[in-house]
Design a protein around this motif. Sequence first.
Motif, PDB file in Angstrom:
ATOM      1  N   VAL A 122      14.597 -17.849  13.055  1.00 29.04           N
ATOM      2  CA  VAL A 122      13.956 -16.503  13.167  1.00 29.04           C
ATOM      3  C   VAL A 122      13.269 -16.151  12.112  1.00 29.04           C
ATOM      4  CG1 VAL A 122      14.202 -14.184  13.974  1.00 29.04           C
ATOM      5  CG2 VAL A 122      15.371 -15.834  15.379  1.00 29.04           C
ATOM      6  N   ALA A 123      11.980 -15.919  12.055  1.00 28.13           N
ATOM      7  CA  ALA A 123      11.246 -15.447  11.082  1.00 28.13           C
ATOM      8  C   ALA A 123      11.506 -13.817  10.850  1.00 28.13           C
ATOM      9  CB  ALA A 123       9.685 -15.559  11.343  1.00 28.13           C
ATOM     10  N   LEU A 124      12.052 -13.694   9.497  1.00 28.82           N
ATOM     11  CA  LEU A 124      12.234 -12.415   8.978  1.00 28.82           C
ATOM     12  C   LEU A 124      11.433 -12.352   7.657  1.00 28.82           C
ATOM     13  CD1 LEU A 124      16.130 -12.887   9.014  1.00 28.82           C
ATOM     14  CD2 LEU A 124      14.698 -11.742  10.855  1.00 28.82           C
ATOM     15  N   GLU A 125      11.451 -11.011   7.264  1.00 32.56           N
ATOM     16  CA  GLU A 125      10.595 -10.641   5.990  1.00 32.56           C
ATOM     17  C   GLU A 125      11.074  -9.354   5.551  1.00 32.56           C
ATOM     18  OE1 GLU A 125       5.861 -10.344   5.196  1.00 32.56           O
ATOM     19  OE2 GLU A 125       6.578  -8.940   7.083  1.00 32.56           O
ATOM     20  N   PHE A 126      11.107  -9.351   4.143  1.00 36.88           N
ATOM     21  CA  PHE A 126      11.086  -7.791   3.367  1.00 36.88           C
ATOM     22  C   PHE A 126       9.845  -7.479   3.153  1.00 36.88           C
ATOM     23  CE2 PHE A 126      15.570  -9.756   2.703  1.00 36.88           C
ATOM     24  CZ  PHE A 126      16.422  -8.786   3.373  1.00 36.88           C
ATOM     25  N   PHE A 127       9.506  -6.232   3.214  1.00 38.39           N
ATOM     26  CA  PHE A 127       8.183  -5.614   3.135  1.00 38.39           C
ATOM     27  C   PHE A 127       8.156  -4.160   2.442  1.00 38.39           C
ATOM     28  CE2 PHE A 127       4.145  -3.533   3.999  1.00 38.39           C
ATOM     29  CZ  PHE A 127       3.338  -4.530   4.142  1.00 38.39           C
ATOM     30  N   ALA A 128       7.085  -4.379   1.436  1.00 35.44           N
ATOM     31  CA  ALA A 128       7.013  -3.320   0.678  1.00 35.44           C
ATOM     32  C   ALA A 128       5.529  -2.599   0.782  1.00 35.44           C
ATOM     33  CB  ALA A 128       7.358  -3.225  -0.722  1.00 35.44           C
ATOM     34  N   PRO A 129       5.400  -1.216   1.018  1.00 42.24           N
ATOM     35  CA  PRO A 129       4.188  -0.726   0.761  1.00 42.24           C
ATOM     36  C   PRO A 129       3.207  -1.086  -0.467  1.00 42.24           C
ATOM     37  CG  PRO A 129       5.628   0.858   0.674  1.00 42.24           C
ATOM     38  CD  PRO A 129       6.651  -0.402   0.938  1.00 42.24           C
ATOM     39  N   PRO A 130       1.853  -0.973  -0.241  1.00 44.88           N
ATOM     40  CA  PRO A 130       1.140  -1.202  -1.586  1.00 44.88           C
ATOM     41  C   PRO A 130       1.660  -0.214  -2.685  1.00 44.88           C
ATOM     42  CG  PRO A 130      -0.093  -0.432  -0.060  1.00 44.88           C
ATOM     43  CD  PRO A 130       1.304  -0.452   0.839  1.00 44.88           C
ATOM     44  N   SER A 131       1.504  -0.536  -4.173  1.00 53.08           N
ATOM     45  CA  SER A 131       1.763   0.248  -5.106  1.00 53.08           C
ATOM     46  C   SER A 131       0.467   1.231  -5.260  1.00 53.08           C
ATOM     47  CB  SER A 131       1.639  -0.429  -6.481  1.00 53.08           C
ATOM     48  OG  SER A 131       2.767  -1.477  -6.478  1.00 53.08           O
ATOM     49  N   ARG A 132       0.584   2.456  -5.630  1.00 46.38           N
ATOM     50  CA  ARG A 132      -0.325   3.348  -5.724  1.00 46.38           C
ATOM     51  C   ARG A 132      -0.776   3.557  -7.083  1.00 46.38           C
ATOM     52  NH1 ARG A 132      -0.788   4.522  -0.448  1.00 46.38           N
ATOM     53  NH2 ARG A 132       0.898   4.969   0.725  1.00 46.38           N
TER      54      ARG A 132
END
Length: 132
Positions: A122-132
């Motif tokens: 199963v494809a999993l991902e940790f994701f963070a919003p773009p830096s500002r």
Amino acid sequence: MNVNGINHVAVTVRDLQVSGPWYRALFGTEPVLDEHTDAGFHHLVWAFGDGTLFGIHQHDRRAGETDFSELEPGLDHVGFGCADRAELEQWVGRLDELGVSHGGIVDAAYGSGLSFRDPDGVALEFFAPPSR
């Protein structure tokens, strides 16, 4: 009427004896629920700080032997939220420590992701919003 975010995600696994310890190690915590239901499945469920629940289910009827594919209709992947890219870098270390293969952090205009797979593919991902 409005949809107020995602309440929970449940992923079917072949064997809780394999996937249960794998997810426990990944999250570094015990599930908040471990039960066999009258609906014909056993599930483990984790609760995250924002109230979202993530569960893994093993159905009484045996799953097939084909690994998960995001190329088939249905789920593409599950993305777990991170505060920022620095937290993603910590997850790289955690995945390396657990011996979990991953694709490294990939940066894009819409954010940064760290992709990997569970024991059933199963494809999993940790994701963070773009830096500002």
